[in-house]
Design an enzyme around this catalytic site. Structure first.
Site, PDB file in Angstrom:
ATOM      1  N   SER A 136     -18.536  59.537  55.965  1.00  0.00           N
ATOM      2  CA  SER A 136     -19.539  59.496  54.903  1.00  0.00           C
ATOM      3  C   SER A 136     -20.826  58.919  55.490  1.00  0.00           C
ATOM      4  CB  SER A 136     -19.000  58.609  53.769  1.00  0.00           C
ATOM      5  OG  SER A 136     -20.005  58.325  52.833  1.00  0.00           O
ATOM      6  N   LYS A 162     -19.632  64.044  54.922  1.00  0.00           N
ATOM      7  CA  LYS A 162     -20.094  63.812  53.550  1.00  0.00           C
ATOM      8  C   LYS A 162     -21.465  63.167  53.615  1.00  0.00           C
ATOM      9  CE  LYS A 162     -18.778  60.447  50.143  1.00  0.00           C
ATOM     10  NZ  LYS A 162     -17.661  59.761  49.446  1.00  0.00           N
ATOM     11  N   LYS A 164     -24.651  61.395  51.661  1.00  0.00           N
ATOM     12  CA  LYS A 164     -25.122  60.742  50.440  1.00  0.00           C
ATOM     13  C   LYS A 164     -26.440  61.401  50.044  1.00  0.00           C
ATOM     14  CE  LYS A 164     -21.997  57.542  49.795  1.00  0.00           C
ATOM     15  NZ  LYS A 164     -21.224  57.424  48.544  1.00  0.00           N
ATOM     16  N   ASP A 189     -22.453  63.470  48.015  1.00  0.00           N
ATOM     17  CA  ASP A 189     -22.061  62.468  47.015  1.00  0.00           C
ATOM     18  C   ASP A 189     -23.329  61.874  46.396  1.00  0.00           C
ATOM     19  OD1 ASP A 189     -20.982  60.438  45.499  1.00  0.00           O
ATOM     20  OD2 ASP A 189     -19.840  59.498  47.130  1.00  0.00           O
ATOM     21  N   GLU A 215     -19.810  65.485  44.862  1.00  0.00           N
ATOM     22  CA  GLU A 215     -19.110  64.329  44.293  1.00  0.00           C
ATOM     23  C   GLU A 215     -20.008  63.545  43.339  1.00  0.00           C
ATOM     24  OE1 GLU A 215     -17.238  62.034  47.376  1.00  0.00           O
ATOM     25  OE2 GLU A 215     -16.999  60.236  46.155  1.00  0.00           O
ATOM     26  N   ASP A 240     -15.373  60.535  41.251  1.00  0.00           N
ATOM     27  CA  ASP A 240     -15.065  59.247  41.871  1.00  0.00           C
ATOM     28  C   ASP A 240     -15.157  58.198  40.753  1.00  0.00           C
ATOM     29  OD1 ASP A 240     -15.190  56.807  43.255  1.00  0.00           O
ATOM     30  OD2 ASP A 240     -16.655  57.432  44.743  1.00  0.00           O
ATOM     31  N   LYS A 264      -9.481  55.982  45.144  1.00  0.00           N
ATOM     32  CA  LYS A 264      -9.682  54.695  45.827  1.00  0.00           C
ATOM     33  C   LYS A 264      -8.782  53.704  45.121  1.00  0.00           C
ATOM     34  CE  LYS A 264     -14.597  55.542  46.757  1.00  0.00           C
ATOM     35  NZ  LYS A 264     -15.970  55.238  46.314  1.00  0.00           N
ATOM     36  N   GLY A 292     -13.166  55.747  50.348  1.00  0.00           N
ATOM     37  CA  GLY A 292     -13.317  54.468  51.045  1.00  0.00           C
ATOM     38  C   GLY A 292     -14.427  53.637  50.441  1.00  0.00           C
TER      39      GLY A 292
HETATM   40  O1  OSB Z   1     -19.063  56.686  46.583  1.00  0.00           O
HETATM   41  O2  OSB Z   1     -17.592  57.031  48.043  1.00  0.00           O
HETATM   42  C1  OSB Z   1     -18.488  56.330  47.584  1.00  0.00           C
HETATM   43  C2  OSB Z   1     -19.067  53.324  49.897  1.00  0.00           C
HETATM   44  C3  OSB Z   1     -19.383  52.352  48.984  1.00  0.00           C
HETATM   45  C4  OSB Z   1     -19.461  52.685  47.647  1.00  0.00           C
HETATM   46  C5  OSB Z   1     -19.186  53.996  47.227  1.00  0.00           C
HETATM   47  C6  OSB Z   1     -18.843  54.971  48.152  1.00  0.00           C
HETATM   48  C7  OSB Z   1     -18.823  54.630  49.514  1.00  0.00           C
HETATM   49  C8  OSB Z   1     -18.550  55.584  50.592  1.00  0.00           C
HETATM   50  C9  OSB Z   1     -18.016  54.999  51.874  1.00  0.00           C
HETATM   51  O3  OSB Z   1     -18.816  56.757  50.527  1.00  0.00           O
HETATM   52  C10 OSB Z   1     -16.890  55.759  52.467  1.00  0.00           C
HETATM   53  C11 OSB Z   1     -16.217  54.977  53.588  1.00  0.00           C
HETATM   54  O4  OSB Z   1     -15.661  53.873  53.342  1.00  0.00           O
HETATM   55  O5  OSB Z   1     -16.227  55.471  54.708  1.00  0.00           O
HETATM   56 MG    MG Z   2     -18.247  58.516  45.884  1.00  0.00          MG
END
Ligand code: OSB
Ligand code: MG
Length: 373
Positions: A136, A162, A164, A189, A215, A240, A264, A292
């Site tokens: 990510s 992924k 952001k 995401d 996402e 999520d 998660k 994660g």
């Molecule tokens: O939305 O998936 C998410 C990290 C912190 C808060 C929200 C998210 C995330 C990540 C990190 O996308 C994914 C990772 O731990 O590698």
């Molecule tokens: Mg997410």
């Protein structure tokens, strides 16, 4: 099992680089580690992924710490639970606070797996020795920087990328990555940053850039906007933040608001609930994967054991240690294999060892509670 003591440590660990999402930038992670001890001196570990500030959801490190101290420990002393079922029963009447509860359940399942001399993966019913993972990538200062980062991770072997995104940072960066890498699997995401007026824009972006998945672009309670985005789409719509329990999942499925589920353990109150939600999603034909929260080695080991279950069919947000931390608090870093997989630790239990030096350096506050009556 007789649980006699609970340690609740607050840690701060610098990330290798700041992680920027639609809700802010994190340069170091603040989190809680729970250390649960039995009468015979065995130790189980859990990680509470509530962040310093309640931005991802309503939980925070300080809030979780207070709930454990004020509400959970006194009940635990009185009830004297001895296994994961009785711990779950003890926690069930307490509303919300799922990240706090999840950390406790993690510590208990670690101990129960150890007591039965098996890996946590086995204890949870998982069979895979390796799990397929992706990475990510936070918001970057420029499209060039982003394309560079993607290239570096692809070279390391990650199976999918992924990105952001947020309003104003989506079309240009996503298209740049697609142009540079015509064949890779790309997910995005939005972490709730979009409003329903963006539905046509997001549909066009996803179709043009051939995204496999979008996402949580909309608010956690806006299932209908996600359903509208999913209607007739060639990409998956993944939820999520919206899915926190069986009820929210059932409603999401009823409204056809998700065609994919990010699980998660912290968000849903524990690994056992996470497995149950993934099974319920599968019965509705919806695939799941393990997400994660930039976990330390403890939380990531938990995520790896969970992801060894066959119910998770898409690559998880469980990356190698080097993607998160220069020095993690566990002895052996998680290394990505060239085929884009990570090894599930072999146990017993979590199968990790704490690096005491790094741990001591990262600790900001310590609490310890007797669990005896
Ligand atoms: O939305 O998936 C998410 C990290 C912190 C808060 C929200 C998210 C995330 C990540 C990190 O996308 C994914 C990772 O731990 O590698
Ligand atoms: Mg997410």
């Amino acid at each position: 099992m007789e649980f006699v003591r609970l340690g609740v440590d607050e840690l701060e660990l610098p990330l290798v680089e700041p992680f920027e999402t639609s809700f802010g930038v994190e340069a170091e992670r603040r989190f809680l580690l729970l250390r649960l001890e039995t009468r015979h001196g065995e130790v189980g570990w859990g990680e509470c992924v509530a962040a310093r500030d309640p931005l991802y959801n309503e939980e925070s490190t300080a809030g979780a710490s207070a709930v454990i101290r004020e509400s959970i420990v006194p009940r635990w002393r009185k009830a004297g639970p001895r296994d994961v079922e009785s711990v779950r029963a003890l926690l069930a009447p307490l509303r919300g606070n799922r990240m706090a509860k999840s950390a406790l359940e993690q510590a208990v399942v670690d101990l129960q797996a150890q007591a039965t001399r098996q890996s946590l993966a086995r204890f949870l019913g998982g069979r895979r020795a390796r799990v397929s993972v992706g990475v990510s990538i936070g918001i970057q200062p420029s499209p060039e920087a982003l394309v560079g980062k993607v290239g570096q991770y692809l070279e390391e072997g990650y199976r999918r990328i992924k990105l952001k995104v947020r309003p104003g940072y989506d079309r240009v960066p996503v298209r740049s990555v697609r142009r540079a890498y015509p064949d890779i699997e790309i997910w995005v995401d939005g972490n709730q940053a979009y409003t329903p007026s963006s539905i046509p824009h997001l549909k066009r972006l996803a179709e043009d850039a051939r995204l496999a998945q979008v996402e949580q672009p909309f608010g956690e309670r806006d299932l209908s906007a996600h359903a509208e985005l999913a209607r007739g789409a060639h990409f998956r719509v993944c939820l999520d933040e919206s899915i926190v329990d069986a009820e929210s999942l059932a409603e999401g499925l009823r409204q056809r608001a998700l065609t994919c589920l990010n699980v998660k353990p912290g968000r849903v109150g524990g690994p056992v609930e996470g497995l149950q939600l993934a099974r319920a999603a599968r019965r509705a034909g919806v695939p799941s994967w393990v997400g994660g929260m930039l976990e330390s080695g403890v939380g990531r080991a938990h995520n790896l054991h969970l992801a060894s279950s066959g119910v998770f069919t898409l690559p998880g947000d469980i990356s190698a240690t080097s993607r998160y931390y220069e020095r993690d608090i566990i002895e052996t870093p998680f290394a990505l294999r060239p085929d884009g997989t990570l090894d599930v630790p072999r146990g017993p239990g979590l199968g990790i060892e704490i690096d005491e030096r790094t741990y001591r350096r990262a600790v900001r506050r310590r609490m310890s509670f007797s669990l005896r009556r």
